[in-house]
Design a protein around this motif. Structure first.
Motif, PDB file in Angstrom:
ATOM      1  N   ARG A 128      21.541 -59.721 -72.670  1.00 25.14           N
ATOM      2  CA  ARG A 128      23.262 -59.555 -73.390  1.00 25.14           C
ATOM      3  C   ARG A 128      24.512 -59.169 -72.625  1.00 25.14           C
ATOM      4  O   ARG A 128      24.994 -60.371 -72.942  1.00 25.14           O
ATOM      5  CB  ARG A 128      22.903 -58.300 -75.251  1.00 25.14           C
ATOM      6  N   LEU A 163      18.312 -63.197 -77.051  1.00 24.20           N
ATOM      7  CA  LEU A 163      19.596 -63.616 -77.190  1.00 24.20           C
ATOM      8  C   LEU A 163      20.096 -64.471 -78.473  1.00 24.20           C
ATOM      9  O   LEU A 163      21.114 -64.644 -79.040  1.00 24.20           O
ATOM     10  CB  LEU A 163      19.420 -64.737 -76.355  1.00 24.20           C
ATOM     11  N   TRP A 168      24.140 -58.958 -83.149  1.00 28.27           N
ATOM     12  CA  TRP A 168      24.683 -58.792 -81.812  1.00 28.27           C
ATOM     13  C   TRP A 168      25.802 -58.728 -81.493  1.00 28.27           C
ATOM     14  O   TRP A 168      26.556 -58.171 -80.070  1.00 28.27           O
ATOM     15  CB  TRP A 168      23.768 -58.333 -80.719  1.00 28.27           C
ATOM     16  N   GLN A 169      26.604 -60.319 -81.788  1.00 25.53           N
ATOM     17  CA  GLN A 169      27.648 -60.608 -80.588  1.00 25.53           C
ATOM     18  C   GLN A 169      29.244 -59.779 -80.394  1.00 25.53           C
ATOM     19  O   GLN A 169      29.211 -59.473 -79.956  1.00 25.53           O
ATOM     20  CB  GLN A 169      28.040 -62.397 -80.542  1.00 25.53           C
ATOM     21  N   TYR A 172      28.844 -56.867 -78.553  1.00 24.52           N
ATOM     22  CA  TYR A 172      29.618 -57.031 -76.807  1.00 24.52           C
ATOM     23  C   TYR A 172      31.114 -57.770 -76.958  1.00 24.52           C
ATOM     24  O   TYR A 172      30.932 -58.757 -76.039  1.00 24.52           O
ATOM     25  CB  TYR A 172      28.823 -57.898 -76.299  1.00 24.52           C
TER      26      TYR A 172
END
Length: 300
Positions: A128, A163, A168-169, A172
Protein backbone atom coordinates in the motif's frame (compact mmCIF):
# COMPACT_ATOMS: atom_id res chain seq x y z
CA UNK A 1 -6.38 -33.56 15.93
CA UNK A 2 -9.13 -36.00 14.91
CA UNK A 3 -9.20 -38.03 11.70
CA UNK A 4 -11.46 -35.61 9.79
CA UNK A 5 -9.22 -32.67 10.71
CA UNK A 6 -6.15 -34.59 9.57
CA UNK A 7 -7.86 -35.46 6.29
CA UNK A 8 -8.78 -31.81 5.70
CA UNK A 9 -5.24 -30.69 6.49
CA UNK A 10 -3.77 -33.22 4.07
CA UNK A 11 -6.23 -32.09 1.38
CA UNK A 12 -5.36 -28.41 1.73
CA UNK A 13 -1.64 -29.18 1.94
CA UNK A 14 -1.89 -30.83 -1.47
CA UNK A 15 -4.16 -28.22 -2.97
CA UNK A 16 -2.04 -25.23 -1.94
CA UNK A 17 1.33 -26.81 -2.72
CA UNK A 18 1.87 -24.83 -5.90
CA UNK A 19 5.38 -26.17 -6.48
CA UNK A 20 4.09 -29.73 -6.54
CA UNK A 21 1.66 -28.85 -9.35
CA UNK A 22 4.50 -28.61 -11.91
CA UNK A 23 7.48 -30.78 -12.74
CA UNK A 24 10.19 -28.22 -11.86
CA UNK A 25 9.06 -25.01 -10.16
CA UNK A 26 12.64 -23.81 -9.72
CA UNK A 27 13.14 -23.87 -13.49
CA UNK A 28 10.23 -21.46 -13.92
CA UNK A 29 11.64 -19.17 -11.24
CA UNK A 30 14.97 -19.21 -13.06
CA UNK A 31 13.09 -18.09 -16.18
CA UNK A 32 11.63 -15.16 -14.24
CA UNK A 33 15.14 -14.01 -13.40
CA UNK A 34 16.61 -14.69 -16.83
CA UNK A 35 13.80 -12.97 -18.73
CA UNK A 36 13.92 -10.00 -16.35
CA UNK A 37 17.53 -9.30 -17.34
CA UNK A 38 16.36 -7.63 -20.55
CA UNK A 39 14.27 -5.21 -18.52
CA UNK A 40 17.13 -4.29 -16.21
CA UNK A 41 19.00 -2.94 -19.26
CA UNK A 42 16.10 -0.89 -20.66
CA UNK A 43 17.10 2.73 -21.38
CA UNK A 44 15.77 5.26 -18.90
CA UNK A 45 14.94 2.69 -16.22
CA UNK A 46 14.77 4.15 -12.72
CA UNK A 47 16.15 1.55 -10.32
CA UNK A 48 15.82 1.33 -6.55
CA UNK A 49 13.49 4.27 -5.99
CA UNK A 50 12.56 4.36 -2.32
CA UNK A 51 8.80 4.41 -1.74
CA UNK A 52 8.88 4.86 2.04
CA UNK A 53 11.49 5.83 4.65
CA UNK A 54 12.37 2.15 5.17
CA UNK A 55 15.62 1.19 3.49
CA UNK A 56 14.20 -2.00 1.96
CA UNK A 57 11.13 -0.34 0.45
CA UNK A 58 12.33 -0.03 -3.14
CA UNK A 59 10.72 -0.13 -6.56
CA UNK A 60 11.87 0.03 -10.17
CA UNK A 61 10.24 2.09 -12.94
CA UNK A 62 10.50 1.14 -16.61
CA UNK A 63 9.60 3.85 -19.10
CA UNK A 64 8.19 3.46 -22.62
CA UNK A 65 10.08 4.77 -25.62
CA UNK A 66 8.86 8.26 -26.52
CA UNK A 67 7.30 7.07 -29.78
CA UNK A 68 5.15 4.51 -27.95
CA UNK A 69 3.34 7.10 -25.81
CA UNK A 70 0.14 8.03 -27.63
CA UNK A 71 -1.37 10.31 -24.96
CA UNK A 72 -0.22 13.18 -22.73
CA UNK A 73 0.39 10.68 -19.94
CA UNK A 74 1.17 6.96 -20.09
CA UNK A 75 -0.88 4.27 -18.36
CA UNK A 76 0.86 2.55 -15.45
CA UNK A 77 1.21 -1.19 -14.89
CA UNK A 78 2.17 -2.20 -11.35
CA UNK A 79 3.32 -5.80 -11.00
CA UNK A 80 3.48 -7.56 -7.62
CA UNK A 81 5.51 -10.75 -7.51
CA UNK A 82 4.46 -14.05 -5.97
CA UNK A 83 6.53 -16.60 -4.09
CA UNK A 84 4.09 -17.36 -1.23
CA UNK A 85 5.23 -14.12 0.48
CA UNK A 86 8.65 -15.71 1.17
CA UNK A 87 10.54 -15.77 -2.16
CA UNK A 88 11.46 -13.73 -5.25
CA UNK A 89 11.90 -9.96 -5.61
CA UNK A 90 11.68 -7.12 -8.09
CA UNK A 91 14.82 -8.16 -9.99
CA UNK A 92 13.12 -11.50 -10.79
CA UNK A 93 9.81 -9.95 -11.72
CA UNK A 94 10.29 -7.47 -14.57
CA UNK A 95 10.02 -9.96 -17.43
CA UNK A 96 6.94 -8.18 -18.83
CA UNK A 97 8.56 -4.74 -18.90
CA UNK A 98 10.10 -4.84 -22.41
CA UNK A 99 6.83 -5.86 -24.08
CA UNK A 100 4.56 -3.56 -22.06
CA UNK A 101 6.79 -0.50 -22.28
CA UNK A 102 7.07 -1.01 -26.03
CA UNK A 103 3.28 -0.93 -26.11
CA UNK A 104 3.23 2.42 -24.31
CA UNK A 105 2.90 1.59 -20.59
CA UNK A 106 5.06 2.55 -17.65
CA UNK A 107 5.88 -0.60 -15.67
CA UNK A 108 6.50 -0.46 -11.91
CA UNK A 109 7.83 -3.47 -9.99
CA UNK A 110 8.27 -3.21 -6.22
CA UNK A 111 10.11 -5.16 -3.57
CA UNK A 112 8.59 -6.16 -0.26
CA UNK A 113 10.13 -7.84 2.75
CA UNK A 114 9.67 -11.59 2.95
CA UNK A 115 8.20 -13.95 5.52
CA UNK A 116 9.00 -15.30 8.03
CA UNK A 117 11.13 -12.26 8.89
CA UNK A 118 8.04 -10.04 8.72
CA UNK A 119 4.29 -10.54 9.13
CA UNK A 120 1.70 -10.42 6.38
CA UNK A 121 0.38 -7.19 7.90
CA UNK A 122 3.82 -5.69 7.29
CA UNK A 123 3.87 -6.87 3.66
CA UNK A 124 0.38 -5.50 2.99
CA UNK A 125 1.48 -2.17 4.45
CA UNK A 126 4.49 -2.11 2.13
CA UNK A 127 2.42 -2.75 -0.98
CA UNK A 128 0.00 0.00 0.00
CA UNK A 129 2.90 2.34 0.65
CA UNK A 130 4.28 1.54 -2.79
CA UNK A 131 0.92 2.11 -4.46
CA UNK A 132 0.47 5.43 -2.63
CA UNK A 133 3.94 6.52 -3.75
CA UNK A 134 3.06 5.74 -7.37
CA UNK A 135 -0.20 7.68 -7.17
CA UNK A 136 1.58 10.72 -5.78
CA UNK A 137 4.72 10.62 -7.92
CA UNK A 138 4.23 8.82 -11.22
CA UNK A 139 3.33 12.04 -13.06
CA UNK A 140 6.99 13.06 -12.66
CA UNK A 141 7.84 10.17 -14.98
CA UNK A 142 5.04 10.88 -17.45
CA UNK A 143 2.54 8.47 -15.95
CA UNK A 144 -1.20 8.82 -15.46
CA UNK A 145 -2.20 8.12 -11.84
CA UNK A 146 -5.82 7.84 -12.99
CA UNK A 147 -4.96 4.88 -15.23
CA UNK A 148 -3.16 2.35 -13.03
CA UNK A 149 -3.51 -1.38 -13.59
CA UNK A 150 -2.40 -3.53 -10.65
CA UNK A 151 -1.38 -7.09 -11.44
CA UNK A 152 0.18 -9.91 -9.48
CA UNK A 153 0.53 -13.67 -9.36
CA UNK A 154 -0.27 -16.07 -6.50
CA UNK A 155 0.79 -14.19 -3.33
CA UNK A 156 1.01 -11.17 -5.62
CA UNK A 157 -2.60 -11.80 -6.64
CA UNK A 158 -3.51 -11.74 -2.96
CA UNK A 159 -1.74 -8.40 -2.59
CA UNK A 160 -3.63 -7.03 -5.59
CA UNK A 161 -6.78 -7.98 -3.68
CA UNK A 162 -5.54 -6.07 -0.65
CA UNK A 163 -5.06 -2.99 -2.85
CA UNK A 164 -8.67 -3.37 -3.98
CA UNK A 165 -9.93 -3.74 -0.40
CA UNK A 166 -12.19 -1.06 0.97
CA UNK A 167 -11.29 1.83 3.18
CA UNK A 168 -7.48 1.84 3.53
CA UNK A 169 -6.60 4.90 1.45
CA UNK A 170 -7.20 7.45 4.20
CA UNK A 171 -4.51 5.87 6.37
CA UNK A 172 -2.01 6.53 3.56
CA UNK A 173 -3.06 10.15 2.91
CA UNK A 174 -4.85 9.25 -0.30
CA UNK A 175 -8.35 10.32 -1.27
CA UNK A 176 -10.96 7.57 -1.34
CA UNK A 177 -11.07 8.00 -5.12
CA UNK A 178 -7.40 6.95 -5.51
CA UNK A 179 -8.31 3.42 -6.52
CA UNK A 180 -6.83 1.42 -9.40
CA UNK A 181 -8.50 1.85 -12.77
CA UNK A 182 -8.08 -1.87 -13.34
CA UNK A 183 -6.77 -5.03 -11.71
CA UNK A 184 -5.57 -8.36 -13.09
CA UNK A 185 -4.75 -10.96 -10.40
CA UNK A 186 -3.45 -14.39 -11.43
CA UNK A 187 -4.01 -17.46 -9.24
CA UNK A 188 -4.69 -15.27 -6.23
CA UNK A 189 -5.26 -16.26 -2.61
CA UNK A 190 -8.34 -14.34 -1.55
CA UNK A 191 -9.45 -16.32 1.51
CA UNK A 192 -6.49 -17.19 3.74
CA UNK A 193 -8.40 -19.27 6.29
CA UNK A 194 -7.67 -22.63 4.56
CA UNK A 195 -3.93 -21.89 4.84
CA UNK A 196 -3.87 -21.85 8.63
CA UNK A 197 -3.54 -25.62 9.00
CA UNK A 198 -1.18 -26.12 6.04
CA UNK A 199 2.61 -26.22 5.68
CA UNK A 200 2.42 -22.61 4.44
CA UNK A 201 1.69 -21.43 7.95
CA UNK A 202 5.12 -22.66 9.04
CA UNK A 203 6.45 -19.38 7.63
CA UNK A 204 3.31 -17.20 7.62
CA UNK A 205 2.32 -17.66 11.30
CA UNK A 206 -1.29 -16.69 10.64
CA UNK A 207 -3.90 -16.95 13.36
CA UNK A 208 -7.64 -16.70 12.69
CA UNK A 209 -7.72 -12.92 13.15
CA UNK A 210 -4.74 -12.29 10.84
CA UNK A 211 -6.15 -14.60 8.18
CA UNK A 212 -9.50 -12.82 8.19
CA UNK A 213 -7.93 -9.36 8.36
CA UNK A 214 -5.81 -10.11 5.31
CA UNK A 215 -8.40 -11.93 3.19
CA UNK A 216 -9.51 -9.80 0.22
CA UNK A 217 -12.63 -11.95 -0.13
CA UNK A 218 -13.94 -10.41 3.09
CA UNK A 219 -12.83 -6.82 2.44
CA UNK A 220 -14.48 -6.18 -0.90
CA UNK A 221 -15.15 -2.57 -1.88
CA UNK A 222 -18.44 -1.29 -3.27
CA UNK A 223 -19.60 0.86 -6.15
CA UNK A 224 -19.19 4.10 -4.20
CA UNK A 225 -15.42 3.97 -4.79
CA UNK A 226 -14.76 1.16 -7.29
CA UNK A 227 -17.51 1.39 -9.90
CA UNK A 228 -14.89 2.31 -12.52
CA UNK A 229 -12.39 -0.44 -11.57
CA UNK A 230 -12.28 -3.15 -14.22
CA UNK A 231 -11.35 -6.52 -12.71
CA UNK A 232 -10.03 -9.39 -14.81
CA UNK A 233 -9.21 -12.68 -13.08
CA UNK A 234 -7.16 -15.55 -14.49
CA UNK A 235 -5.97 -18.91 -13.24
CA UNK A 236 -3.85 -21.49 -15.01
CA UNK A 237 -5.61 -24.35 -16.78
CA UNK A 238 -3.48 -26.87 -14.90
CA UNK A 239 -3.87 -25.37 -11.43
CA UNK A 240 -5.39 -27.22 -8.50
CA UNK A 241 -9.08 -27.09 -7.73
CA UNK A 242 -8.56 -24.80 -4.73
CA UNK A 243 -6.63 -22.17 -6.66
CA UNK A 244 -9.37 -22.14 -9.30
CA UNK A 245 -12.09 -21.97 -6.65
CA UNK A 246 -10.46 -19.03 -4.90
CA UNK A 247 -10.28 -17.01 -8.12
CA UNK A 248 -13.79 -17.92 -9.29
CA UNK A 249 -15.38 -17.09 -5.94
CA UNK A 250 -13.55 -13.78 -5.63
CA UNK A 251 -14.72 -12.71 -9.08
CA UNK A 252 -18.30 -13.81 -8.32
CA UNK A 253 -18.30 -11.84 -5.06
CA UNK A 254 -16.94 -8.79 -6.91
CA UNK A 255 -19.65 -9.03 -9.56
CA UNK A 256 -22.32 -9.53 -6.88
CA UNK A 257 -21.49 -6.03 -5.66
CA UNK A 258 -22.31 -4.68 -9.12
CA UNK A 259 -18.63 -4.10 -9.87
CA UNK A 260 -17.31 -4.73 -13.39
CA UNK A 261 -15.33 -7.94 -13.73
CA UNK A 262 -14.68 -10.83 -16.12
CA UNK A 263 -12.90 -14.16 -16.19
CA UNK A 264 -9.95 -14.57 -18.57
CA UNK A 265 -9.26 -18.07 -19.85
CA UNK A 266 -5.56 -18.92 -20.06
CA UNK A 267 -5.43 -22.28 -21.85
CA UNK A 268 -2.31 -24.39 -21.60
CA UNK A 269 -0.90 -22.54 -18.59
CA UNK A 270 0.11 -23.59 -15.09
CA UNK A 271 0.67 -21.73 -11.85
CA UNK A 272 4.17 -20.61 -12.81
CA UNK A 273 4.10 -19.88 -16.54
CA UNK A 274 0.84 -17.89 -16.46
CA UNK A 275 2.57 -14.62 -15.44
CA UNK A 276 5.22 -15.14 -18.14
CA UNK A 277 2.42 -14.76 -20.69
CA UNK A 278 2.45 -11.02 -19.93
CA UNK A 279 5.60 -10.86 -22.07
CA UNK A 280 4.06 -12.80 -24.96
CA UNK A 281 2.53 -10.27 -27.33
CA UNK A 282 0.31 -12.94 -28.90
CA UNK A 283 -1.18 -14.20 -25.63
CA UNK A 284 -4.63 -13.34 -24.34
CA UNK A 285 -2.98 -12.37 -21.03
CA UNK A 286 -0.76 -9.72 -22.67
CA UNK A 287 -3.62 -8.44 -24.81
CA UNK A 288 -5.95 -8.24 -21.81
CA UNK A 289 -3.39 -6.15 -19.91
CA UNK A 290 -3.13 -3.73 -22.85
CA UNK A 291 -6.90 -3.50 -23.16
CA UNK A 292 -7.27 -2.72 -19.44
CA UNK A 293 -4.88 0.22 -19.88
CA UNK A 294 -6.56 1.42 -23.07
CA UNK A 295 -3.58 0.58 -25.25
CA UNK A 296 -3.80 -0.88 -28.76
CA UNK A 297 -2.86 -4.52 -29.02
CA UNK A 298 0.17 -3.84 -31.19
CA UNK A 299 2.44 -0.89 -31.87
CA UNK A 300 5.07 -0.63 -34.55
Amino acid sequence: MNTSDMTAQAHFDRQYNARASVQDALAYMARYTQESHAALALPGAVRNQRYSPRATDLLDIYLPPALAVQAPAAPVFIYIHGGYWRALGKDDSAFMAPALTQAGAIVVVSDYDLAPAVTLDHIVDQIRQAYAWVVRNIAIYGGDARNICVCGSSAGGHLVGMLLAKGWQEDYDLPASATPASAFPFSGLFDLQPLITTHINAWMHLDDAAALRNSPRFALPDASTHSHCQLRVACGEFETTEFKRQSREYLAAWQARCLPGQWVDAPGTNHFDLPLALADRQSVVHQTALALMGLPHALA
